[in-house]
Design an enzyme around this catalytic site. Structure first.
Site, PDB file in Angstrom:
ATOM      1  N   PRO A   2       0.794  -1.222   0.000  1.00  0.00           N
ATOM      2  CG  PRO A   2       0.331  -0.759   2.217  1.00  0.00           C
ATOM      3  CD  PRO A   2       1.315  -1.448   1.355  1.00  0.00           C
ATOM      4  CD  GLU A   3       2.659   4.095  -3.833  1.00  0.00           C
ATOM      5  OE1 GLU A   3       2.654   5.329  -3.932  1.00  0.00           O
ATOM      6  OE2 GLU A   3       3.009   3.346  -4.753  1.00  0.00           O
ATOM      7  CG  HIS A  92       0.201 -16.445   3.531  1.00  0.00           C
ATOM      8  ND1 HIS A  92       1.532 -16.704   3.772  1.00  0.00           N
ATOM      9  CD2 HIS A  92      -0.092 -17.080   2.379  1.00  0.00           C
ATOM     10  CE1 HIS A  92       2.014 -17.451   2.796  1.00  0.00           C
ATOM     11  NE2 HIS A  92       1.052 -17.700   1.940  1.00  0.00           N
ATOM     12  NE  ARG A 111       8.048  -9.713  -0.053  1.00  0.00           N
ATOM     13  CZ  ARG A 111       8.670  -8.797  -0.786  1.00  0.00           C
ATOM     14  NH1 ARG A 111       7.983  -8.018  -1.593  1.00  0.00           N
ATOM     15  NH2 ARG A 111       9.957  -8.655  -0.705  1.00  0.00           N
TER      16      ARG A 111
END
Length: 275
Positions: A2-3, A92, A111
């Site tokens: 995300p930005e 996850h 990640r």
DNA sequence: ATAGCTGTTATCTA
DNA sequence: TTAGATAACAGCTA
């Protein structure tokens, strides 16, 4: 993932779905997700009610009714999902917040780069991560007077400077490329070579780009989804990011991809020249 | 199959 | 100050 526009979209989704809900149970499956004491995190969050959801740059702020706030950064691929369906939980899923309406707020992060930490709501401004952030687009501090000195004191290339969250905050790799294309500035231009007009243009382009991206629900390039599991639409409006080897929408020259400050960087070699 | 890429950031070195 | 490497981690692609 995300930005700033993507985090804002997540924030809006969370407000709709979890504001006012009591957290009845917390499960942390990946302890490194929590900065600080995990047991204390669980203890303080359990039984609290989500009062509201805020945002500072790319940080999500989950305000609890007990005086604490969960500061959550999604980094590359962090995602929140709201679901009552157990199949929404997978390997996850690193944090699971059970809510008093039977739904679960699930934090997924392939990640495992994302982080959460608990902080006194009244003292957020003094949090190490928050304190050093520069002005963000669409805020009243995002002015030429504030930004110019912060930018031109650097000799580094402008792209790296714009990505530096202590100079200004909220922009990431996608939107910086887009903004520099829009204002016709080469990403490797030394920041101290920029004119006042350049700076002004960057400020305006940053504001409009963020506004447009938020309106579009963010960009889904590889994995981003909002809290409802929806993709964004802004990826359809991008002009240069990921557009290497395709014609510049402005002049037809082929967009090229290079590395600047270690990040993949897309620009038009004709429209954007180094100063 | 392996190397190199990925929307982020913190930290260390030269 | 700055540039660069490294680390955190997993999956995708050429």
């Amino acid at each position: 993932m995300p930005e700033m526009p993507e985090v804002e979209t997540v924030r809006r989704g969370l407000i709709e779905n979890v504001q006012g809900r009591k957290i009845t149970h917390v499960e942390i499956r990946y302890p490194n997700l929590i900065t600080g004491d995990v047991e204390q995190f669980i203890e303080f969050v359990t039984g609290s009610t989500i009062q509201g959801i805020g945002r500072r740059a790319k940080f999500l702020l989950i305000h609890l009714d007990n005086g604490y706030t969960i500061i959550s950064h999604l980094r590359m691929e962090g995602k929140y999902r709201i679901s009552a369906d157990p199949s929404a939980i997978d390997k996850h899923s690193h944090a699971i917040f059970s809510l008093d309406n039977g739904q679960k707020l699930i934090y997924n992060d392939v990640r495992k780069f994302g982080r959460m930490q608990l902080w006194n709501t009244d003292d957020l401004a003094n949090n190490k991560s928050i304190a050093k952030l520069g002005p963000e687009p669409l805020s009243k501090e995002f002015t030429f007077a504030n930004l110019k000195p912060r930018i031109v004191r650097h000799r580094k290339d402008i792209k790296t400077v714009l990505l530096d969250q202590t100079v200004m905050s909220g922009l990431g790799n996608i939107y910086v490329d887009e903004i520099l294309w829009k204002v016709k500035i080469h990403p490797e231009t030394p920041a101290d070579h920029l004119s006042d007009l350049d700076i002004q243009n960057i400020i305006e382009a940053s504001n409009t780009e963020m506004q447009n991206a938020i309106a579009a629900g963010g960009s889904t390039i590889r994995s981003y989804l909002d809290a409802n599991g929806h993709k964004g639409n802004m990826q359809n409006s991008l002009k240069v990011y990921g557009k290497e080897k395709t014609p510049c929408p402005r002049c037809g020259t082929e967009i090229v991809k290079i590395k600047v400050g270690g990040r993949g960087t897309h620009f038009c070699p004709h429209c954007q020249v180094v100063k």
